[in-house]
Design a protein around this motif. Structure first.
Motif, mmCIF file in Angstrom:
data_model
loop_
_atom_site.group_PDB
_atom_site.id
_atom_site.type_symbol
_atom_site.label_atom_id
_atom_site.label_comp_id
_atom_site.label_asym_id
_atom_site.label_seq_id
_atom_site.Cartn_x
_atom_site.Cartn_y
_atom_site.Cartn_z
ATOM 1 N N ALA A 51 2.618 3.421 33.444
ATOM 2 C CA ALA A 51 3.597 3.181 34.422
ATOM 3 C C ALA A 51 3.626 2.010 33.006
ATOM 4 C CB ALA A 51 3.372 1.615 34.861
ATOM 5 N N GLY A 52 3.754 2.273 31.292
ATOM 6 C CA GLY A 52 4.250 2.093 30.184
ATOM 7 C C GLY A 52 4.360 1.094 29.770
ATOM 8 N N LEU A 53 2.848 0.146 30.157
ATOM 9 C CA LEU A 53 2.493 -1.302 29.460
ATOM 10 C C LEU A 53 0.787 -0.503 28.504
ATOM 11 C CD1 LEU A 53 1.214 -3.888 30.483
ATOM 12 C CD2 LEU A 53 -0.273 -3.457 31.383
ATOM 13 N N ARG A 54 1.394 -0.845 27.565
ATOM 14 C CA ARG A 54 1.331 -1.054 25.925
ATOM 15 C C ARG A 54 0.173 -2.238 25.972
ATOM 16 N NH1 ARG A 54 5.624 -2.341 21.863
ATOM 17 N NH2 ARG A 54 5.717 -3.779 23.692
ATOM 18 N N VAL A 55 -1.696 -1.478 25.487
ATOM 19 C CA VAL A 55 -2.770 -2.713 25.616
ATOM 20 C C VAL A 55 -3.230 -1.948 24.241
ATOM 21 C CG1 VAL A 55 -4.813 -2.720 26.278
ATOM 22 C CG2 VAL A 55 -3.030 -1.772 28.456
ATOM 23 N N TYR A 56 -3.911 -2.967 23.516
ATOM 24 C CA TYR A 56 -4.489 -3.048 21.873
ATOM 25 C C TYR A 56 -5.848 -4.059 22.398
ATOM 26 C CZ TYR A 56 -0.135 -1.409 20.958
ATOM 27 O OH TYR A 56 1.481 -0.387 20.736
ATOM 28 N N LYS A 57 -7.063 -3.745 21.547
ATOM 29 C CA LYS A 57 -7.677 -3.827 21.834
ATOM 30 C C LYS A 57 -7.874 -4.374 20.079
ATOM 31 C CE LYS A 57 -12.979 -2.826 21.926
ATOM 32 N NZ LYS A 57 -14.126 -2.414 21.793
ATOM 33 N N LYS A 58 -7.658 -5.623 19.776
ATOM 34 C CA LYS A 58 -8.145 -5.987 18.421
ATOM 35 C C LYS A 58 -8.741 -7.150 18.291
ATOM 36 C CE LYS A 58 -3.787 -7.577 16.299
ATOM 37 N NZ LYS A 58 -2.573 -7.742 16.694
ATOM 38 N N SER A 59 -9.062 -7.232 16.573
ATOM 39 C CA SER A 59 -10.544 -7.820 16.513
ATOM 40 C C SER A 59 -9.926 -9.351 16.276
ATOM 41 C CB SER A 59 -10.782 -7.386 14.760
ATOM 42 O OG SER A 59 -9.850 -6.829 13.316
ATOM 43 N N THR A 60 -11.267 -9.625 16.485
ATOM 44 C CA THR A 60 -10.640 -11.631 15.566
ATOM 45 C C THR A 60 -12.176 -12.350 15.986
ATOM 46 O OG1 THR A 60 -11.452 -12.092 17.967
ATOM 47 C CG2 THR A 60 -9.209 -11.840 18.292
ATOM 48 N N PRO A 61 -11.817 -13.400 15.004
ATOM 49 C CA PRO A 61 -13.076 -13.949 14.273
ATOM 50 C C PRO A 61 -14.428 -14.635 15.485
ATOM 51 C CG PRO A 61 -10.714 -15.128 13.594
ATOM 52 C CD PRO A 61 -10.584 -13.874 14.544
ATOM 53 N N LEU A 62 -15.405 -14.283 14.485
ATOM 54 C CA LEU A 62 -16.675 -15.236 16.285
ATOM 55 C C LEU A 62 -16.152 -16.823 16.404
ATOM 56 C CD1 LEU A 62 -19.448 -14.031 15.332
ATOM 57 C CD2 LEU A 62 -18.654 -13.416 17.357
ATOM 58 N N GLY A 63 -15.317 -17.666 16.317
ATOM 59 C CA GLY A 63 -14.879 -19.279 15.904
ATOM 60 C C GLY A 63 -16.066 -19.480 15.377
ATOM 61 N N VAL A 64 -16.972 -20.740 15.180
ATOM 62 C CA VAL A 64 -17.702 -21.144 14.551
ATOM 63 C C VAL A 64 -19.687 -20.719 13.751
ATOM 64 C CG1 VAL A 64 -18.324 -23.259 14.188
ATOM 65 C CG2 VAL A 64 -16.515 -23.788 15.195
ATOM 66 N N ILE A 65 -19.566 -20.346 12.736
ATOM 67 C CA ILE A 65 -20.573 -19.971 12.773
ATOM 68 C C ILE A 65 -21.841 -21.169 11.972
ATOM 69 C CG2 ILE A 65 -22.030 -17.771 11.511
ATOM 70 C CD1 ILE A 65 -20.246 -17.144 13.310
ATOM 71 N N GLY A 66 -23.203 -20.931 12.698
ATOM 72 C CA GLY A 66 -23.849 -22.168 12.371
ATOM 73 C C GLY A 66 -24.702 -21.639 11.568
ATOM 74 N N ILE A 67 -24.898 -21.526 9.511
ATOM 75 C CA ILE A 67 -25.878 -21.077 9.007
ATOM 76 C C ILE A 67 -27.440 -22.052 8.594
ATOM 77 C CG2 ILE A 67 -26.296 -19.454 7.309
ATOM 78 C CD1 ILE A 67 -23.881 -18.344 9.034
ATOM 79 N N ILE A 68 -28.528 -21.770 9.280
ATOM 80 C CA ILE A 68 -29.604 -22.446 9.100
ATOM 81 C C ILE A 68 -31.306 -21.746 7.980
ATOM 82 C CG2 ILE A 68 -31.561 -24.001 9.814
ATOM 83 C CD1 ILE A 68 -30.014 -24.002 12.797
ATOM 84 N N TYR A 69 -30.852 -21.942 7.428
ATOM 85 C CA TYR A 69 -32.043 -21.199 6.407
ATOM 86 C C TYR A 69 -32.691 -21.748 5.317
ATOM 87 C CZ TYR A 69 -27.755 -22.545 2.982
ATOM 88 O OH TYR A 69 -27.358 -23.369 2.565
ATOM 89 N N GLU A 70 -33.503 -20.849 4.375
ATOM 90 C CA GLU A 70 -34.321 -21.317 4.022
ATOM 91 C C GLU A 70 -34.384 -21.652 2.421
ATOM 92 O OE1 GLU A 70 -38.119 -20.373 5.526
ATOM 93 O OE2 GLU A 70 -38.445 -22.117 7.084
#
Length: 417
Positions: A105-124
């Protein structure tokens, strides 16, 4: 740190993440370079503060392995900066068209990369995680909340404050990078409850830390528990290459997650190769534990039991087993392995292909040391860890791995019929 303070940090990170999501690549890369410049300006203070914390840890009787992970010297500091510069040079992980089509039907569909959002890093222990994590998150357009170990709190705070100043100077929001500034487990406990604001948690440290984080939160966790890494020496392996790869895999750095823990040797390998392997490990002060067949060929080594095949030693100890061909080697790896890194030494493309296809690990090494599995040697620059999960990512976690995607559809007044 109070519940309200942790809540405020998480909320600020969510707001910053929304701005970061549409920050241009040029601004994010400039922020990384400004972070490098800011870190260079505080290098004397970082080295001095870190030396104090290392001294305190030594006085408390901490292990040599922990002291080594905790220490920042000139070489380590320059390495930390080089990884940030490398990340800045990588292709933009955001706004990539991952797939697309135009429907009938002419609808243009794309899959685009995006950030995850907020990342928590817990480390030693490792202060270099502070810079690595911040760099990967900024490159991928994610806000990051850092929570390092109390043994490096002053070092981590100093590093973080410098990077915040650099990021803000480049035009990023002030709360794109944040750090929990108090010791103790209370703040971590509150952080685990912030599923309203935090999208992913990444624990870096021992198995007990990772298990505690994964079991104590509703937030998705990217993790690896063990690095039980194997190397299989096939009957047709080049002897010199096999010895070099096996020794490097085990001895280059025994305390890291991609160090060799179990060596599998084909029973048709020559007696000369076996003798040279034993001598090479002895020269590197590696304690060997072998199956009955190995003990028959290498007298005076300890017997390997069931627990040895299940062990991540992170020490100068190596379990060795003789196997009857590649099928037995693969069966052993898939049964006892942790899905981290496993390799084969062979001259046969057919055996290499079978090993690659049938070994279920995040990294499969063909005629290469297990120590090469990681962000730097894979060309990723900084990474925030190595995942042995299959969801959401697997293997080294770099900027591309901290993205998700969205579907975008362009129409011209299209309606559902």
């Amino acid at each position: 740190m109070s519940i309200n303070q942790v809540h405020s940090i998480a909320q600020q990170s969510r707001l910053a993440a929304r701005r970061l999501a549409f920050a241009p690549e040029s601004v994010r890369n400039r922020a990384l370079l400004e972070m490098v410049a800011a870190l260079e300006s505080v290098k004397p203070q970082v080295l001095a503060v870190n030396a104090e914390e290392v001294g305190t840890a030594r006085d408390q009787g901490q292990s040599d392995a922990l002291l080594k992970r905790l220490t920042i010297d000139d070489k380590t500091f320059e390495y930390m900066l080089s990884r940030l510069k490398k990340v800045a040079q990588l292709p933009d992980p955001l706004n990539r068209v991952l797939a697309g089509h135009t429907n009938p039907a002419g609808l243009r569909v794309y899959k685009k990369s995006t950030p995850l959002g907020v990342i928590g890093i817990i480390y030693e222990s490792r202060p270099n995680v502070t810079t690595d994590a911040a760099g990967v998150c900024i490159k991928s357009g994610n806000a990051v909340i850092l929570r390092g170990g109390s043994e490096a709190l002053k070092t981590n705070t100093l590093l973080t404050d410098a990077m915040i100043a650099g990021a803000v100077k480049a035009g990023l929001p002030q709360h794109a990078i944040q750090i929990i500034r108090t010791p103790g487990h209370e703040a971590v406990g509150e952080l685990l409850k912030m599923d309203e604001y935090i999208d992913v948690l990444i624990p870096r440290g021992g198995k007990s830390l990772i298990k505690r984080i994964a079991e104590g939160t509703r937030i998705p966790v990217i993790k690896h528990y063990d690095g039980i890494c194997h190397l299989y020496i096939a009957a047709d392996a080049d002897p010199a290459q096999a010895i070099a790869i096996a020794v490097n895999s085990k001895c280059q750095s025994v305390q890291v997650c991609n160090a060799l823990e179990t060596l599998l040797i084909d029973q048709h390998c020559s007696a000369a190769l076996l003798a040279q392997l034993q001598s090479a490990f002895a020269a590197n002060n590696i304690a060997l534990r072998g199956c009955q067949q190995i003990q028959a060929r290498w007298p005076n080594i300890a017997a390997a039991g069931e627990t040895d095949w299940q062990s991540e030693y992170l020490a100068p100890i190596l379990a060795v087993k003789m196997v009857d061909g590649i099928d037995q080697a693969i069966a052993h790896i898939n049964h006892y392995g942790s899905g981290h890194t496993d390799g084969i030494v062979t001259s046969s493309l057919s055996l290499a292909g079978q090993f690659e296809a049938q070994v279920d690990s995040a990294s499969v090494m063909i005629n290469a040391s297990t120590r090469l599995s990681g962000g730097g040697d894979y060309g990723l620059g900084s990474v925030v860890g190595i995942s042995t999960d299959k969801l959401h990512v697997r293997g080294p976690v770099g900027p591309n791995e901290l993205t998700s995607y969205k579907w975008v559809a362009y129409g011209e007044g299209h309606l559902r019929s």
